[in-house]
Design an enzyme around this catalytic site. Structure first.
Site: not given
Ligand code: THU
Length: 143
Positions: A65, A67
């Site tokens: 992710c 974050e």
């Molecule tokens: N994702 C994030 O980058 N941050 C979050 O807090 C939730 C999900 C991303 C992971 C994946 O690449 C996409 O969003 C869909 O789940």
């Protein structure tokens, strides 16, 4: 909400600036599989901002992710004192951090501010303590 140590709560312009940096990071994310681009910008106590997008992989479970990528960049750059993080998902939709990211953020500052876009073009500012009241810690509930 308390702001960065000795600086008081973040001003509206600071929230806007941090969110703008999260949007820039979102534009550089790598999300070809889900098509769900996310950007995160973390403000450290030094005033430096570290930003990153989500990073997907053809082996889907390896995705990281935005974050956690932003926190990794901050630590690799020598800072361990996040005070606020703005998160930008699809425009105008709040994108709260997933559970795994909450645990990773709490490692460095369980009371940091989390800034989300709201549907009305404004911001929601939440403390991580509110979103994640009881992080796992070594020694708690175990031996
Ligand atoms: N994702 C994030 O980058 N941050 C979050 O807090 C939730 C999900 C991303 C992971 C994946 O690449 C996409 O969003 C869909 O789940």
């Amino acid at each position: 909400m308390k702001g960065p140590a000795g600086r008081g709560p973040l001003k509206r312009e600071e929230l806007e600036d941090l969110m703008e940096q999260a949007r820039d990071a979102r534009d550089r994310s790598y999300a070809p599989y889900s098509g769900f681009a996310v950007g995160a910008a973390v403000l450290s106590g030094s005033g430096e901002v570290f930003r990153a997008g989500n990073l997907e992989n053809t082996s889907y479970g390896l995705t990281v992710c935005a974050e956690r990528n932003a926190i990794a960049l901050m630590v690799a750059s020598g800072r361990r004192d996040p005070v606020a993080m703005a998160i930008a998902g699809p425009a105008g939709v709040p994108c709260p951090p997933c559970g795994a990211c909450r645990q990773v953020l709490a490692e460095f500052n369980p009371a940091m501010a989390i800034i989300l876009e709201d549907e009305a073009g404004g911001f929601e500012v939440l403390s991580l303590e509110y979103l994640f009241p009881r992080p796992f810690r070594l020694g708690e509930g175990g031996e």
